[in-house]
Design a protein around this motif. Structure first.
Motif, short mmCIF file in Angstrom:
data_model
loop_
_atom_site.label_atom_id
_atom_site.label_comp_id
_atom_site.label_asym_id
_atom_site.label_seq_id
_atom_site.Cartn_x
_atom_site.Cartn_y
_atom_site.Cartn_z
N ARG A 1 9.01 -3.40 -19.53
CA ARG A 1 8.49 -3.72 -20.87
C ARG A 1 7.26 -4.60 -20.78
N GLY A 2 7.27 -5.51 -19.80
CA GLY A 2 6.11 -6.38 -19.61
C GLY A 2 4.86 -5.60 -19.28
N TRP A 3 4.99 -4.59 -18.38
CA TRP A 3 3.82 -3.76 -18.06
C TRP A 3 3.36 -2.99 -19.29
N CYS A 4 4.31 -2.54 -20.09
CA CYS A 4 3.94 -1.80 -21.32
C CYS A 4 3.12 -2.70 -22.25
N ASP A 5 3.48 -3.96 -22.34
CA ASP A 5 2.74 -4.90 -23.18
C ASP A 5 1.35 -5.19 -22.61
N ILE A 6 1.30 -5.42 -21.28
CA ILE A 6 0.02 -5.78 -20.65
C ILE A 6 -1.00 -4.65 -20.77
N SER B 1 -0.86 -2.06 -22.95
CA SER B 1 -0.77 -1.34 -24.22
C SER B 1 -2.17 -0.90 -24.66
N GLY B 2 -2.22 0.26 -25.27
CA GLY B 2 -3.50 0.81 -25.67
C GLY B 2 -4.03 1.83 -24.69
N SER B 3 -3.74 1.62 -23.38
CA SER B 3 -4.16 2.57 -22.35
C SER B 3 -2.99 3.28 -21.69
N LEU B 4 -1.85 2.59 -21.60
CA LEU B 4 -0.71 3.13 -20.86
C LEU B 4 -0.06 4.29 -21.60
N GLU B 5 0.05 5.43 -20.90
CA GLU B 5 0.73 6.58 -21.49
C GLU B 5 2.02 6.94 -20.77
N ARG B 6 2.19 6.43 -19.52
CA ARG B 6 3.37 6.83 -18.76
C ARG B 6 3.69 5.84 -17.66
N LEU B 7 4.99 5.68 -17.38
CA LEU B 7 5.46 4.92 -16.23
C LEU B 7 6.10 5.88 -15.23
N VAL B 8 5.70 5.76 -13.96
CA VAL B 8 6.28 6.58 -12.90
C VAL B 8 7.41 5.76 -12.27
N LEU B 9 8.66 6.12 -12.60
CA LEU B 9 9.82 5.31 -12.25
C LEU B 9 10.31 5.57 -10.83
N SER B 10 11.12 4.64 -10.34
CA SER B 10 11.65 4.69 -8.97
C SER B 10 12.88 5.59 -8.88
N ILE B 11 13.01 6.30 -7.75
CA ILE B 11 14.21 7.10 -7.50
C ILE B 11 15.40 6.21 -7.16
N GLU B 12 15.17 4.89 -6.96
CA GLU B 12 16.27 3.99 -6.65
C GLU B 12 17.06 3.58 -7.89
N LEU B 13 16.60 4.00 -9.06
CA LEU B 13 17.34 3.74 -10.29
C LEU B 13 18.41 4.81 -10.47
N PRO B 14 19.66 4.44 -10.70
CA PRO B 14 20.70 5.44 -10.93
C PRO B 14 20.53 6.13 -12.27
N GLU B 15 21.20 7.24 -12.43
CA GLU B 15 21.05 8.06 -13.63
C GLU B 15 21.29 7.26 -14.91
N GLU B 16 22.30 6.41 -14.90
CA GLU B 16 22.63 5.62 -16.09
C GLU B 16 21.45 4.77 -16.55
#
Length: 396
Positions: free
Chosen positions: A123-128, A130-145
Motif C-alpha cells: 500500500r505504501g508503494w501505491c501511495d508513493i 500514485s498517479g503513475s502506478l498501474e500494476r504491482l508484480v507480486l512475489s511467488i513466495e506469497l501463498p494463494e490466500e
C-alpha cells in the motif's frame, strides 16, 4: 485475466499475435535488464512492430544500480523514444521515482517480488507512486490466500508469474567469467551452465551470468496455470509466462501461442507434458519459516526464570567470569549448560567479586569470578534449581 511474456524477435511477436488472451509483451534491453540481450535499436524496432500488431510493448528495467550507474543510464534514457512503450516496469525504487518524475505520462509497473511481502508495504508503494502506478508484480513466495487478499485489497492491478524459472540466488558480481579464458570484450556476456552439489550430484541447477550479474535457478519450474481459479475470481489482472530458458536462437517465446491455448483449455495436461519438472513451492503455504525453531540457539529456551548468570569470559585452567542476570544464593545453583546443549551438574563453587572478596549471595548485573570450570565457554548459562523472584526466594 490476461497473459504476457518476454519477446526478443519478430517471430516471437507473430506467435504472440496468435496467442489467446495475450495482449502485452515485455522487452529487455541489455542496458536496463539483468537477462536482456536487446540493443537500444532492437528494442525500439520491436516496440514499433508490437504496436503494429496490436500488442502493447512494455519496457523492462529490472537492474539494481548504484547512484553513478543510474545517473549514466538516466542520461541515456532521456534520448530514447520512451513514448513508443505502453508502460515501463522497474524494480529499483529510485528508477521508478525517476520515471514518475520525468515521464509521468508513461504507466509504471513496479516489480515487488523481493522484500515486499506484506500488505502495508505494498500500500505504501501505491501511495508513493500514485498517479503513475498501474500494476504491482507480486512475489511467488506469497501463498494463494495472501494473493487473493492482495488482489481484492490493493488499489492497482496485480501480476504474478504463472510459469517460469524459480530464482534461488542472484549476485551482481561475475562468478563464472573470471574462471574462464578471456573472451572478446565486444561480445555481450551471456554464459549458461549448470551446477550440482556434492550431496546431490544428480540435480543440475541452471546457472546464468550476464553483464549484470550471476543467477542460480531451481532445477524445477514454477507452474500454477492449473491453479488460477481463485485468483481469477479475486481479480488477478496478469499472469506472466516466462519461457526465456527455452529460447532458441533469437526467440524467447517459443510455442507461446500453443501454451496460451492449453493454459486456457487444459492446464493439467500442459503441466503433465511440461519439458521440465514443475512445482508451486509457496502457493498453498510458505513454509520457509518451518525450520526457524531448529535454527534457534540451543540455549534460547533456557533464558527463563531459572537462568542465574552467563559466562562472559575465561582462561583455561585459571578462571571463569560470570555476569549475573538476577539475585540468587550460591545454594540455589544447579548446573551449567553449554552452547552445545551439554549440561554439567555443579557442586560447590567459590565465587569472588572483582575485589577478590568471597560471596554467597549475589545481586543482579554483578560481575563474578570463579576458579576454572572445565568446558566453560562464553555464552554458557548458570542454571538454578527452581525459578526465583527478585528477593531470591522461590516462586509460589
Amino acid at each position: 485475466m490476461q497473459f504476457n511474456t518476454f519477446v526478443s524477435s519478430v517471430g516471437d511477436l507473430e506467435r504472440c499475435v496468435n496467442a489467446a488472451n495475450l495482449h502485452e509483451v515485455l522487452l529487455e534491453p541489455t542496458l536496463l535488464t539483468r537477462q536482456g540481450k536487446l540493443s537500444e535499436e532492437e528494442v525500439h524496432t520491436l516496440a514499433a512492430a508490437a504496436k503494429e500488431r496490436g500488442l502493447r510493448p512494455v519496457l523492462v528495467w529490472d537492474v539494481l544500480m548504484p547512484e553513478r550507474v543510474m545517473s549514466s543510464i538516466c542520461d541515456r534514457l532521456k534520448h530514447w523514444d520512451i513514448n513508443r512503450f505502453g508502460a515501463i516496469r522497474a524494480c529499483d525504487p529510485g528508477a521508478a521515482y525517476w520515471l514518475k518524475t520525468y515521464f509521468p505520462q508513461i504507466p509504471l509497473q513496479l516489480i515487488v517480488e523481493t522484500g515486499n511481502h506484506n500488505l502495508e508495504s505494498l500500500r505504501g508503494w501505491c501511495d508513493i507512486f500514485s498517479g503513475s502506478l498501474e500494476r504491482l508484480v507480486l512475489s511467488i513466495e506469497l501463498p494463494e490466500e495472501k494473493l487473493v487478499e492482495y488482489c481484492q485489497t490493493l488499489p492497482v492491478a496485480c501480476e504474478l508469474l504463472g510459469v517460469g524459472q524459480i530464482l534461488l540466488f542472484y549476485s551482481p558480481r561475475s562468478l563464472l567469467a573470471k574462471n574462464l579464458p578471456t573472451t572478446d570484450e565486444d561480445e555481450e556476456l551471456y554464459l549458461e551452465t549448470t551446477a550440482a552439489f556434492e550431496d546431490a550430484k544428480d540435480r543440475h541447477f541452471p546457472i546464468l551470468e550476464t553483464t549484470n550479474g550471476t543467477f542460480m535457478f531451481l532445477d524445477k519450474d514454477q507452474f500454477i496455470l492449473d491453479k488460477l481459479e481463485k485468483l481469477q475470481a479475486a481479480g488477478l489482472h496478469t499472469v506472466r509466462l516466462d519461457l526465456r530458458h527455452f529460447g532458441q536462437d533469437n526467440d524467447v517465446a517459443v510455442n507461446i501461442d500453443q501454451i496460451c491455448h492449453q493454459a486456457l483449455e487444459d492446464p493439467v495436461s500442459l503441466r503433465t507434458n511440461w519439458p521440465r519438472q514443475t512445482r508451486a513451492p509457496f502457493f498453498k503455504a510458505n513454509r520457509t519459516t518451518a525450520l526457524f525453531p531448529r535454527m534457534k540457539p540451543k540455549l534460547f529456551d533456557y533464558r527463563n526464570d531459572t537462568c542465574l548468570a552467563e559466562v562472559l569470559a575465561g582462561e583455561g585452567g585459571k578462571y571463569v567470569v560470570f555476569y549475573t542476570l538476577r539475585p540468587f544464593h550460591a545454594s540455589q545453583i544447579k548446573s551449567m549448560i553449554m552452547p552445545t546443549g551439554e549440561e554439567i551438574v555443579l557442586k560447590e563453587i567459590p565465587f569472588r567479586n572483582l575485589n577478590g572478596e568471597h560471596l554467597d549471595t549475589f545481586e543482579a548485573e554483578q560481575m563474578l569470578i570463579t576458579d576454572w570450570i572445565k568446558k566453560a565457554v562464553p555464552g554458557s548459562l548458570l542454571l538454578g534449581k527452581h525459578s526465583f523472584n527478585s528477593d531470591c526466594g522461590e516462586d509460589a
